[in-house]
Design an enzyme around this catalytic site. Structure first.
Site, short mmCIF file in Angstrom:
data_model
loop_
_atom_site.label_atom_id
_atom_site.label_comp_id
_atom_site.label_asym_id
_atom_site.label_seq_id
_atom_site.Cartn_x
_atom_site.Cartn_y
_atom_site.Cartn_z
N CYS A 60 0.91 -1.23 0.04
CA CYS A 60 0.03 -0.10 0.08
C CYS A 60 0.97 1.06 0.10
CB CYS A 60 -0.86 0.15 1.17
SG CYS A 60 -1.99 1.57 1.43
N CYS A 63 0.18 3.13 3.39
CA CYS A 63 0.59 2.48 4.94
C CYS A 63 1.45 1.36 4.90
CB CYS A 63 -0.67 2.19 5.52
SG CYS A 63 -1.25 0.42 4.99
N CYS A 109 -7.67 -0.83 1.34
CA CYS A 109 -6.62 -1.64 2.03
C CYS A 109 -7.12 -1.94 3.60
CB CYS A 109 -5.35 -0.52 1.94
SG CYS A 109 -4.33 -0.95 3.53
N CYS A 112 -5.45 0.40 6.26
CA CYS A 112 -5.62 1.72 6.44
C CYS A 112 -6.98 2.45 5.80
CB CYS A 112 -4.47 2.58 6.10
SG CYS A 112 -4.26 2.65 4.09
N CYS A 134 -8.71 -4.64 -10.21
CA CYS A 134 -8.10 -3.37 -11.10
C CYS A 134 -7.72 -2.44 -9.92
CB CYS A 134 -9.29 -3.36 -11.99
SG CYS A 134 -9.05 -1.79 -13.00
ZN LIG Z 1 -2.82 0.89 3.25
#
Ligand SMILES: [Zn+2]
Length: 146
Positions: A60, A63, A109, A112, A134
């Protein structure tokens, strides 16, 4: 093989759900903030990972949590990086998105709750899951495998 230019893997941000939007705005570039925190979508075929085949892990951008790996990335030719499965089923959370007059499934995610992209099913891609995550390149950071 690794070099000083390779992004070093970093530990996922702890307590990421406590980070305020103002703090995210300071941590991220305006372009990253618009996608990750405001559910924007980058234009097709411009993302840095659209056609990337490098072996490694996709974390990510907000984060640093592990989200996807190159083993689940496939060439969908849709204009965005596509994965048929997350690195771990707990890595992402899904929620219904009815914006833009469409019914889609948004991918966030899990660590986060930043926006990553959308997941589509049953499109006939020859992958084990028939799903296409996607994902915006700008929501990810690739850590190449040594
Ligand atoms: Zn994240």
């Amino acid at each position: 093989m690794s070099s000083a230019a390779d992004p070093a893997p970093r530990a996922p941000l702890a307590d990421a759900l406590q980070v305020t939007e103002e703090q995210w705005r300071e941590r991220l570039t305006p372009e990253e903030f618009a996608v990750l925190r405001q559910a924007g979508t980058e234009r097709p075929n411009v993302g840095e990972y659209t056609d990337t085949t490098t072996a490694g892990e996709y974390h990510c951008r907000a984060c640093d949590a592990l989200l996807f790996t190159s083993a689940e990335k496939f060439p969908s030719h849709c204009g965005w990086p596509s994965f048929f499965d997350p690195a771990d089923s707990d890595a992402v959370v899904l929620r219904e998105d009815v914006s833009l007059g469409m019914r889609r499934v948004e991918v966030l995610c899990a660590n986060c709750h930043s926006h990553l992209g959308h997941v589509f099913e049953g499109e006939g891609y020859p992958t084990p899951t028939d799903q296409r995550y996607c994902i915006n390149s700008i929501s990810l950071r690739l850590t190449p495998k040594d």
